[in-house]
Design a protein around this motif. Structure first.
Motif, mmCIF file in Angstrom:
data_model
loop_
_atom_site.group_PDB
_atom_site.id
_atom_site.type_symbol
_atom_site.label_atom_id
_atom_site.label_comp_id
_atom_site.label_asym_id
_atom_site.label_seq_id
_atom_site.Cartn_x
_atom_site.Cartn_y
_atom_site.Cartn_z
ATOM 1 N N TYR A 117 0.826 -1.209 0.000
ATOM 2 C CA TYR A 117 0.000 0.000 0.000
ATOM 3 C C TYR A 117 0.862 1.262 0.000
ATOM 4 O O TYR A 117 0.635 2.194 -0.787
ATOM 5 C CB TYR A 117 -0.909 -0.058 1.225
ATOM 6 C CG TYR A 117 -1.553 1.233 1.655
ATOM 7 C CD1 TYR A 117 -2.636 1.765 0.963
ATOM 8 C CD2 TYR A 117 -1.098 1.904 2.795
ATOM 9 C CE1 TYR A 117 -3.239 2.943 1.394
ATOM 10 C CE2 TYR A 117 -1.700 3.068 3.227
ATOM 11 C CZ TYR A 117 -2.771 3.589 2.517
ATOM 12 O OH TYR A 117 -3.364 4.752 2.940
ATOM 13 N N THR A 139 1.056 3.942 -3.114
ATOM 14 C CA THR A 139 0.474 5.271 -2.926
ATOM 15 C C THR A 139 1.522 6.359 -2.722
ATOM 16 O O THR A 139 1.230 7.545 -2.926
ATOM 17 C CB THR A 139 -0.469 5.285 -1.707
ATOM 18 O OG1 THR A 139 0.289 4.963 -0.527
ATOM 19 C CG2 THR A 139 -1.601 4.284 -1.892
ATOM 20 N N VAL A 155 -6.132 -0.778 -2.264
ATOM 21 C CA VAL A 155 -6.276 0.277 -3.258
ATOM 22 C C VAL A 155 -6.620 -0.327 -4.613
ATOM 23 O O VAL A 155 -6.401 -1.520 -4.859
ATOM 24 C CB VAL A 155 -4.993 1.136 -3.342
ATOM 25 C CG1 VAL A 155 -4.755 1.863 -2.040
ATOM 26 C CG2 VAL A 155 -3.781 0.277 -3.701
#
Length: 234
Positions: free
Chosen positions: A33, A37, A83
């Motif tokens: 993650y 991101t 995500v």
């Protein structure tokens, strides 16, 4: 176990690990993650370095079997880690439970560790989306357990949860040794100070914290997603 941060999620992981028959995995997708991101969470460099950062590798390992010496495999997942583009088909091979906690409590606890959380940071929107997706993938409504119920009546609530999963309840779930655990994520020194001092679940929580300004607005935005899952709690 799907939750957002500051949801009693680490204590519940400790509870299942204390059974002795559960291998556990602390936030499998966290490194992936952060890599995807670019967010700078506390200790993000250490988290990414520890890995794994490939979500497809993580998903494959989430299918099990986990620790071959343990018959059960408990995975503590953060909903915000899933995500777009991360694989989700593996979820249908698991027993999925959603751990919820009132937004005001989550925000007050989160802000003490990392200031200025956004709605995306606390995971309520993602939790509702995943709840719907898992219901669609599996054909049945996922289980929901409330952190407040665990705190208020841990034995009763955990007995219900174990019963719904077809697991025998074990009294060892109510207590664990204080201090860091070998299965803690590398981020534990920043986030787990309080739970490392614990040897069991705290007593029932008091009145809701009073939030002001942006934090009060954030709680208001999160409430509809929390309330939708609350309708399904055990």
């Amino acid at each position: 176990m799907w939750s957002g941060p500051r949801n009693l999620s680490t204590a519940l992981m400790y509870s299942f690990a204390a059974r002795g028959d559960c291998g556990v995995w602390d936030e499998p997708f966290y490194a992936a993650y952060l890599q995807a991101t670019g967010l700078h969470h506390p200790m993000y460099q250490e988290v990414i370095a520890k890995g794994p950062v490939d979500p497809f590798i993580v998903a494959g390992e989430c299918r099990g079997p986990g620790n071959p010496e343990k018959p059960y495999f408990y995975q503590k997942h953060m909903t915000l880690h899933m995500v777009p583009g991360f694989p989700r088909d593996w979820m249908a091979s698991c027993e999925n439970v959603f751990l919820i906690r009132h937004p005001a409590r989550v925000i007050a606890s989160y802000a003490a560790k990392r200031e200025g959380p956004t709605l995306a940071d606390i995971g309520f929107v993602q939790q509702a989306e995943l709840f719907d997706e898992i219901a669609h993938r599996t054909g049945h409504t996922p289980r929901v357990v409330a952190a407040e119920d665990i705190r208020a009546t841990p034995r009763v609530t955990l007995m219900k949860l174990c019963g719904s999963l077809g697991l025998p309840f074990n009294d060892r779930m109510l207590h664990w040794q204080a201090g860091p655990k070998p299965y803690d994520g590398v981020w534990a020194p920043h986030w787990y100070n309080a739970v490392h001092r614990s040897t069991g679940f705290d007593t029932a929580e008091g009145p809701l914290p009073e939030l002001e300004g942006d934090y009060a607005q954030l709680a208001e935005e999160a409430m509809p997603f929390y309330e939708r899952l609350y309708l399904h709690k055990m």
